[in-house]
Write a protein that holds these residues in place. Structure first.
Motif, PDB file in Angstrom:
ATOM      1  N   ARG A   1      51.412  34.400  73.670  1.00 40.74           N
ATOM      2  CA  ARG A   1      52.115  34.389  72.221  1.00 40.74           C
ATOM      3  C   ARG A   1      51.565  35.250  71.149  1.00 40.74           C
ATOM      4  O   ARG A   1      51.877  35.762  70.089  1.00 40.74           O
ATOM      5  CB  ARG A   1      51.669  32.860  71.568  1.00 40.74           C
ATOM      6  CG  ARG A   1      52.059  31.648  72.271  1.00 40.74           C
ATOM      7  CD  ARG A   1      51.427  30.295  72.039  1.00 40.74           C
ATOM      8  NE  ARG A   1      49.822  30.434  72.393  1.00 40.74           N
ATOM      9  CZ  ARG A   1      49.007  29.683  71.998  1.00 40.74           C
ATOM     10  NH1 ARG A   1      49.374  28.706  71.311  1.00 40.74           N
ATOM     11  NH2 ARG A   1      47.686  29.918  72.444  1.00 40.74           N
ATOM     12  N   ARG A   2      50.444  36.141  71.648  1.00 40.67           N
ATOM     13  CA  ARG A   2      49.671  36.975  70.678  1.00 40.67           C
ATOM     14  C   ARG A   2      49.950  38.371  70.973  1.00 40.67           C
ATOM     15  O   ARG A   2      50.280  38.995  72.206  1.00 40.67           O
ATOM     16  CB  ARG A   2      48.159  36.889  70.729  1.00 40.67           C
ATOM     17  CG  ARG A   2      47.449  37.567  69.898  1.00 40.67           C
ATOM     18  CD  ARG A   2      45.973  37.307  69.868  1.00 40.67           C
ATOM     19  NE  ARG A   2      45.342  37.420  71.011  1.00 40.67           N
ATOM     20  CZ  ARG A   2      44.257  37.007  71.273  1.00 40.67           C
ATOM     21  NH1 ARG A   2      43.341  36.795  70.261  1.00 40.67           N
ATOM     22  NH2 ARG A   2      43.631  37.042  72.503  1.00 40.67           N
ATOM     23  N   GLN A   3      50.015  39.297  70.059  1.00 42.65           N
ATOM     24  CA  GLN A   3      50.607  40.695  70.524  1.00 42.65           C
ATOM     25  C   GLN A   3      49.187  41.574  70.175  1.00 42.65           C
ATOM     26  O   GLN A   3      48.460  41.252  69.346  1.00 42.65           O
ATOM     27  CB  GLN A   3      51.594  41.260  69.691  1.00 42.65           C
ATOM     28  CG  GLN A   3      52.846  40.559  69.605  1.00 42.65           C
ATOM     29  CD  GLN A   3      53.518  41.084  70.869  1.00 42.65           C
ATOM     30  OE1 GLN A   3      53.709  42.259  71.169  1.00 42.65           O
ATOM     31  NE2 GLN A   3      54.090  40.198  71.701  1.00 42.65           N
ATOM     32  N   LEU A   4      48.899  42.587  71.031  1.00 42.42           N
ATOM     33  CA  LEU A   4      48.040  43.418  70.753  1.00 42.42           C
ATOM     34  C   LEU A   4      48.382  44.825  70.230  1.00 42.42           C
ATOM     35  O   LEU A   4      49.390  45.124  70.725  1.00 42.42           O
ATOM     36  CB  LEU A   4      47.179  43.653  72.246  1.00 42.42           C
ATOM     37  CG  LEU A   4      46.554  42.437  72.843  1.00 42.42           C
ATOM     38  CD1 LEU A   4      45.876  43.005  74.186  1.00 42.42           C
ATOM     39  CD2 LEU A   4      45.494  42.023  72.005  1.00 42.42           C
ATOM     40  N   ILE A   5      47.740  45.381  69.420  1.00 47.47           N
ATOM     41  CA  ILE A   5      48.286  46.426  68.399  1.00 47.47           C
ATOM     42  C   ILE A   5      47.410  47.473  68.751  1.00 47.47           C
ATOM     43  O   ILE A   5      46.016  47.373  68.720  1.00 47.47           O
ATOM     44  CB  ILE A   5      48.263  46.014  66.973  1.00 47.47           C
ATOM     45  CG1 ILE A   5      49.029  44.620  66.815  1.00 47.47           C
ATOM     46  CG2 ILE A   5      48.638  47.246  66.268  1.00 47.47           C
ATOM     47  CD1 ILE A   5      48.238  43.743  65.807  1.00 47.47           C
ATOM     48  N   ARG A   6      47.964  48.750  69.044  1.00 45.39           N
ATOM     49  CA  ARG A   6      47.150  49.898  68.996  1.00 45.39           C
ATOM     50  C   ARG A   6      48.049  51.108  68.532  1.00 45.39           C
ATOM     51  O   ARG A   6      49.363  51.165  68.150  1.00 45.39           O
ATOM     52  CB  ARG A   6      46.725  50.120  70.496  1.00 45.39           C
ATOM     53  CG  ARG A   6      47.949  50.567  71.495  1.00 45.39           C
ATOM     54  CD  ARG A   6      47.588  50.854  72.784  1.00 45.39           C
ATOM     55  NE  ARG A   6      48.755  50.781  73.999  1.00 45.39           N
ATOM     56  CZ  ARG A   6      49.123  49.853  74.088  1.00 45.39           C
ATOM     57  NH1 ARG A   6      49.104  48.413  73.839  1.00 45.39           N
ATOM     58  NH2 ARG A   6      50.351  49.844  75.082  1.00 45.39           N
TER      59      ARG A   6
ATOM     60  N   VAL B   1      46.419  40.743  65.183  1.00 47.50           N
ATOM     61  CA  VAL B   1      46.560  40.627  63.720  1.00 47.50           C
ATOM     62  C   VAL B   1      45.468  39.500  63.160  1.00 47.50           C
ATOM     63  O   VAL B   1      44.989  39.838  62.170  1.00 47.50           O
ATOM     64  CB  VAL B   1      47.822  39.831  63.413  1.00 47.50           C
ATOM     65  CG1 VAL B   1      47.950  39.357  61.990  1.00 47.50           C
ATOM     66  CG2 VAL B   1      49.021  40.759  63.619  1.00 47.50           C
ATOM     67  N   SER B   2      44.980  38.622  63.800  1.00 44.82           N
ATOM     68  CA  SER B   2      43.950  37.578  63.569  1.00 44.82           C
ATOM     69  C   SER B   2      42.730  38.503  63.317  1.00 44.82           C
ATOM     70  O   SER B   2      42.029  38.226  62.482  1.00 44.82           O
ATOM     71  CB  SER B   2      44.037  36.249  64.147  1.00 44.82           C
ATOM     72  OG  SER B   2      43.656  36.724  65.334  1.00 44.82           O
ATOM     73  N   ALA B   3      42.356  39.150  64.388  1.00 45.65           N
ATOM     74  CA  ALA B   3      41.231  40.028  64.253  1.00 45.65           C
ATOM     75  C   ALA B   3      41.092  41.063  63.151  1.00 45.65           C
ATOM     76  O   ALA B   3      39.953  41.303  62.575  1.00 45.65           O
ATOM     77  CB  ALA B   3      40.945  40.682  65.754  1.00 45.65           C
TER      78      ALA B   3
ATOM     79  N   VAL C   1      48.777  41.273  56.785  1.00 47.08           N
ATOM     80  CA  VAL C   1      48.462  42.256  58.150  1.00 47.08           C
ATOM     81  C   VAL C   1      49.516  42.115  59.018  1.00 47.08           C
ATOM     82  O   VAL C   1      50.061  43.257  59.505  1.00 47.08           O
ATOM     83  CB  VAL C   1      47.091  41.482  58.766  1.00 47.08           C
ATOM     84  CG1 VAL C   1      46.922  42.204  60.328  1.00 47.08           C
ATOM     85  CG2 VAL C   1      45.769  41.611  57.884  1.00 47.08           C
ATOM     86  N   SER C   2      50.381  40.930  59.031  1.00 42.47           N
ATOM     87  CA  SER C   2      51.708  40.855  60.069  1.00 42.47           C
ATOM     88  C   SER C   2      52.788  41.869  59.184  1.00 42.47           C
ATOM     89  O   SER C   2      53.327  42.500  60.048  1.00 42.47           O
ATOM     90  CB  SER C   2      52.184  39.561  60.120  1.00 42.47           C
ATOM     91  OG  SER C   2      51.254  38.708  60.834  1.00 42.47           O
ATOM     92  N   GLY C   3      52.679  41.964  58.003  1.00 40.19           N
ATOM     93  CA  GLY C   3      53.804  42.679  57.381  1.00 40.19           C
ATOM     94  C   GLY C   3      53.499  44.260  57.493  1.00 40.19           C
ATOM     95  O   GLY C   3      54.242  45.065  57.733  1.00 40.19           O
TER      96      GLY C   3
ATOM     97  N   THR D   1      53.021  47.518  69.980  1.00 43.78           N
ATOM     98  CA  THR D   1      52.487  46.394  70.195  1.00 43.78           C
ATOM     99  C   THR D   1      52.915  45.868  71.660  1.00 43.78           C
ATOM    100  O   THR D   1      54.124  46.263  72.242  1.00 43.78           O
ATOM    101  CB  THR D   1      52.780  45.194  69.427  1.00 43.78           C
ATOM    102  OG1 THR D   1      54.394  44.961  69.393  1.00 43.78           O
ATOM    103  CG2 THR D   1      52.599  45.460  67.833  1.00 43.78           C
ATOM    104  N   ASP D   2      51.951  45.119  72.338  1.00 44.72           N
ATOM    105  CA  ASP D   2      52.200  44.546  73.624  1.00 44.72           C
ATOM    106  C   ASP D   2      51.730  43.108  73.858  1.00 44.72           C
ATOM    107  O   ASP D   2      50.895  42.824  73.053  1.00 44.72           O
ATOM    108  CB  ASP D   2      51.567  45.304  74.797  1.00 44.72           C
ATOM    109  CG  ASP D   2      52.314  46.658  74.988  1.00 44.72           C
ATOM    110  OD1 ASP D   2      53.329  46.796  75.306  1.00 44.72           O
ATOM    111  OD2 ASP D   2      51.578  47.725  75.020  1.00 44.72           O
ATOM    112  N   PRO D   3      52.394  42.353  74.487  1.00 43.38           N
ATOM    113  CA  PRO D   3      51.872  40.949  74.675  1.00 43.38           C
ATOM    114  C   PRO D   3      50.381  41.011  75.336  1.00 43.38           C
ATOM    115  O   PRO D   3      50.011  41.636  76.166  1.00 43.38           O
ATOM    116  CB  PRO D   3      52.870  40.326  75.593  1.00 43.38           C
ATOM    117  CG  PRO D   3      54.053  41.167  75.796  1.00 43.38           C
ATOM    118  CD  PRO D   3      53.410  42.342  75.234  1.00 43.38           C
ATOM    119  N   ASP D   4      49.599  40.119  74.721  1.00 39.92           N
ATOM    120  CA  ASP D   4      48.288  39.915  75.252  1.00 39.92           C
ATOM    121  C   ASP D   4      48.319  39.135  76.531  1.00 39.92           C
ATOM    122  O   ASP D   4      48.742  38.100  76.645  1.00 39.92           O
ATOM    123  CB  ASP D   4      47.485  39.140  74.043  1.00 39.92           C
ATOM    124  CG  ASP D   4      45.922  39.003  74.669  1.00 39.92           C
ATOM    125  OD1 ASP D   4      45.796  39.287  75.639  1.00 39.92           O
ATOM    126  OD2 ASP D   4      45.325  38.550  73.632  1.00 39.92           O
ATOM    127  N   PRO D   5      47.981  39.780  77.562  1.00 37.57           N
ATOM    128  CA  PRO D   5      47.747  39.276  79.045  1.00 37.57           C
ATOM    129  C   PRO D   5      46.956  37.870  78.847  1.00 37.57           C
ATOM    130  O   PRO D   5      47.482  36.897  79.824  1.00 37.57           O
ATOM    131  CB  PRO D   5      47.034  40.238  79.951  1.00 37.57           C
ATOM    132  CG  PRO D   5      46.987  41.292  79.059  1.00 37.57           C
ATOM    133  CD  PRO D   5      47.157  41.041  77.675  1.00 37.57           C
TER     134      PRO D   5
END
Length: 152
Positions: A90-95, A53-55, A67-69, A82-86
């Protein structure tokens, strides 16, 4: 062309695009984020898989909350996963989602013809064809990546 004229053209084109998009089902949460933000975010995710989300906020200039919404709306529609960032749980990776959802298929199948005819005030085939061809040329040269190049 002046910057003001270009800006107003862009606004008109966005409105035509919004009008041409199929309506969301009544069950969808339409108040969380607007269509524009969702499309900007999805475009960014297409170009940057496994992003955060931050990127996305940094690249698009949208506020992080917007962006989160948008990510939540796109996830509900089946457009992204989304999946947790390894590296940071705390961060989710989006694809983009591996399977095409019903909503994505509906949007992909939609056309601009009726909205464009309404905006032009005519359904004259030759005029519609000419404008659609011009829009295709613009879309081919002014891709979403062009915005990133503006930000340097």
């Amino acid at each position: 062309m002046s910057p003001v004229r270009l800006f107003l053209l862009g606004r008109t084109l966005m409105k035509i695009g919004e009008e041409a998009l199929p309506e969301l089902p009544a069950s969808a949460d339409q108040h969380r984020v607007g269509t524009r933000a969702a499309l900007v975010v999805l475009s960014d995710v297409l170009g940057h898989p496994d992003t955060s989300v931050s990127a996305i906020a940094l690249r698009t200039g949208l506020p992080q909350s917007q962006v989160s919404g948008a990510v939540a709306r796109l996830k509900d529609a089946g457009s992204v996963v989304t999946d947790p960032d390894p590296a940071d749980g705390r961060r989710q990776l989006i694809r983009t989602a591996p399977d095409v959802s019903e909503r994505v298929a509906e949007v992909r199948a939609s056309r601009i013809d009726d909205a464009l005819a309404a905006a032009l005030g005519t359904d004259e085939p030759e005029r519609l064809r000419e404008v659609v061809e011009a829009l295709d040329v613009l879309a081919r040269h002014l891709t979403p990546e062009a915005v990133g190049r503006l930000r340097g």
